[in-house]
Design a protein around this motif. Structure first.
Motif, PDB file in Angstrom:
ATOM      1  N   THR A   2       0.840  -1.186   0.000  1.00 27.83           N
ATOM      2  CA  THR A   2       0.000   0.000   0.000  1.00 27.83           C
ATOM      3  C   THR A   2       0.883   1.247   0.000  1.00 27.83           C
ATOM      4  OG1 THR A   2      -0.133  -0.082   2.407  1.00 27.83           O
ATOM      5  CG2 THR A   2      -1.936  -1.127   1.187  1.00 27.83           C
ATOM      6  N   LEU A   3       0.273   2.368  -0.335  1.00 31.30           N
ATOM      7  CA  LEU A   3       0.981   3.642  -0.395  1.00 31.30           C
ATOM      8  C   LEU A   3       0.928   4.318   0.967  1.00 31.30           C
ATOM      9  CD1 LEU A   3       2.342   5.849  -2.147  1.00 31.30           C
ATOM     10  CD2 LEU A   3       0.044   6.723  -2.597  1.00 31.30           C
ATOM     11  N   ASN A   4       2.046   4.871   1.396  1.00 33.62           N
ATOM     12  CA  ASN A   4       2.120   5.542   2.687  1.00 33.62           C
ATOM     13  C   ASN A   4       3.024   6.768   2.580  1.00 33.62           C
ATOM     14  OD1 ASN A   4       1.546   5.553   5.592  1.00 33.62           O
ATOM     15  ND2 ASN A   4       3.710   5.122   5.851  1.00 33.62           N
ATOM     16  N   SER A   5       2.677   7.799   3.326  1.00 34.78           N
ATOM     17  CA  SER A   5       3.526   8.978   3.407  1.00 34.78           C
ATOM     18  C   SER A   5       4.303   8.948   4.715  1.00 34.78           C
ATOM     19  CB  SER A   5       2.687  10.252   3.354  1.00 34.78           C
ATOM     20  OG  SER A   5       3.510  11.378   3.576  1.00 34.78           O
ATOM     21  N   PHE A   6       5.590   9.180   4.610  1.00 34.90           N
ATOM     22  CA  PHE A   6       6.461   9.178   5.784  1.00 34.90           C
ATOM     23  C   PHE A   6       6.898  10.586   6.165  1.00 34.90           C
ATOM     24  CE2 PHE A   6       6.662   5.009   3.934  1.00 34.90           C
ATOM     25  CZ  PHE A   6       6.701   4.152   5.025  1.00 34.90           C
ATOM     26  N   TRP A  82       7.072   3.095  -5.256  1.00 33.39           N
ATOM     27  CA  TRP A  82       6.108   2.956  -6.351  1.00 33.39           C
ATOM     28  C   TRP A  82       6.736   3.410  -7.664  1.00 33.39           C
ATOM     29  CZ3 TRP A  82       1.244   0.773  -5.970  1.00 33.39           C
ATOM     30  CH2 TRP A  82       0.851   0.397  -4.677  1.00 33.39           C
ATOM     31  N   ALA A  83       7.469   4.506  -7.625  1.00 35.64           N
ATOM     32  CA  ALA A  83       8.118   5.023  -8.834  1.00 35.64           C
ATOM     33  C   ALA A  83       9.180   4.039  -9.342  1.00 35.64           C
ATOM     34  CB  ALA A  83       8.738   6.385  -8.564  1.00 35.64           C
ATOM     35  N   ASP A  84       9.976   3.490  -8.442  1.00 33.79           N
ATOM     36  CA  ASP A  84      11.004   2.523  -8.834  1.00 33.79           C
ATOM     37  C   ASP A  84      10.398   1.279  -9.482  1.00 33.79           C
ATOM     38  OD1 ASP A  84      13.296   3.895  -8.236  1.00 33.79           O
ATOM     39  OD2 ASP A  84      14.007   2.454  -6.753  1.00 33.79           O
ATOM     40  N   LEU A  85       9.219   0.892  -9.037  1.00 27.85           N
ATOM     41  CA  LEU A  85       8.543  -0.275  -9.603  1.00 27.85           C
ATOM     42  C   LEU A  85       7.747   0.087 -10.859  1.00 27.85           C
ATOM     43  CD1 LEU A  85       7.378  -2.044  -6.329  1.00 27.85           C
ATOM     44  CD2 LEU A  85       9.230  -2.744  -7.863  1.00 27.85           C
ATOM     45  N   GLN A  86       7.860   1.338 -11.283  1.00 25.93           N
ATOM     46  CA  GLN A  86       7.220   1.848 -12.498  1.00 25.93           C
ATOM     47  C   GLN A  86       5.698   1.727 -12.456  1.00 25.93           C
ATOM     48  OE1 GLN A  86       9.187  -0.005 -15.828  1.00 25.93           O
ATOM     49  NE2 GLN A  86      11.196   0.453 -14.989  1.00 25.93           N
ATOM     50  N   ILE A  87       5.132   2.029 -11.284  1.00 27.08           N
ATOM     51  CA  ILE A  87       3.676   2.084 -11.143  1.00 27.08           C
ATOM     52  C   ILE A  87       3.323   3.559 -11.020  1.00 27.08           C
ATOM     53  CG2 ILE A  87       1.665   1.323  -9.845  1.00 27.08           C
ATOM     54  CD1 ILE A  87       3.516  -0.897  -8.652  1.00 27.08           C
ATOM     55  N   SER A  88       2.765   4.122 -12.066  1.00 24.71           N
ATOM     56  CA  SER A  88       2.513   5.559 -12.089  1.00 24.71           C
ATOM     57  C   SER A  88       1.255   5.917 -11.300  1.00 24.71           C
ATOM     58  CB  SER A  88       2.364   6.057 -13.527  1.00 24.71           C
ATOM     59  OG  SER A  88       1.137   5.630 -14.071  1.00 24.71           O
ATOM     60  N   LYS A  96      -2.379   0.243  -4.179  1.00 22.72           N
ATOM     61  CA  LYS A  96      -2.524  -1.085  -3.581  1.00 22.72           C
ATOM     62  C   LYS A  96      -2.284  -2.158  -4.648  1.00 22.72           C
ATOM     63  CE  LYS A  96      -5.460  -3.860  -0.623  1.00 22.72           C
ATOM     64  NZ  LYS A  96      -6.692  -3.946   0.130  1.00 22.72           N
ATOM     65  N   VAL A  97      -1.212  -2.936  -4.459  1.00 20.50           N
ATOM     66  CA  VAL A  97      -0.892  -4.052  -5.357  1.00 20.50           C
ATOM     67  C   VAL A  97      -0.361  -5.227  -4.540  1.00 20.50           C
ATOM     68  CG1 VAL A  97      -0.360  -2.628  -7.396  1.00 20.50           C
ATOM     69  CG2 VAL A  97       1.463  -3.246  -5.799  1.00 20.50           C
ATOM     70  N   GLN A  98      -0.423  -6.380  -5.145  1.00 20.84           N
ATOM     71  CA  GLN A  98       0.108  -7.614  -4.539  1.00 20.84           C
ATOM     72  C   GLN A  98       1.573  -7.738  -4.940  1.00 20.84           C
ATOM     73  OE1 GLN A  98      -1.918  -9.580  -2.575  1.00 20.84           O
ATOM     74  NE2 GLN A  98      -0.125 -10.739  -2.003  1.00 20.84           N
TER      75      GLN A  98
END
Length: 104
Positions: A2-6, A82-88, A96-98
């Motif tokens: 999941t996406l999270n802000s730190f 997310w950017a490194d995994l190329q998910i825009s 949210k991805v598996q």
């Protein structure tokens, strides 16, 4: 995953559990659910994250509290991951991805 802000004021809440600091989301950082966080034993160590033939490396900086709203077996990742995994951000998968992951 999941996406999270730190970052301070982000949806991640307070400072990171491992070092008591906020972190810029451009860096590859994650929070692990309670079981995987393992009482801090993975703090400041790196994990490898795999998604659709791509991979990236991220530092564990926080616990995603499974009892406080984070599901079990979750990797909460910064936008850098997310950017490194190329998910825009425009992708329907964004947020949210598996994935699979391993200790480094």
């Amino acid at each position: 995953m999941t996406l999270n802000s730190f970052e301070e004021g982000g949806d991640g809440g307070g400072p990171s559990e491992c070092d008591g600091q906020y972190h810029l989301n451009k860096y590859n950082i994650v929070a692990l659910s309670t079981r995987w966080y393992n009482n801090g034993n993975r703090c400041l160590k790196h994990i490898n994250i795999y998604y659709k033939g791509r991979s990236t490396r991220a530092k564990v900086v926080d616990e995603c509290d499974s009892n406080g709203g984070c599901a079990n077996d979750i990797v909460d990742a910064s936008s850098g991951v997310w950017a490194d995994l190329q998910i825009s951000e425009s992708s329907p998968e964004y947020g949210k991805v598996q994935i699979t992951w391993s200790d480094e």
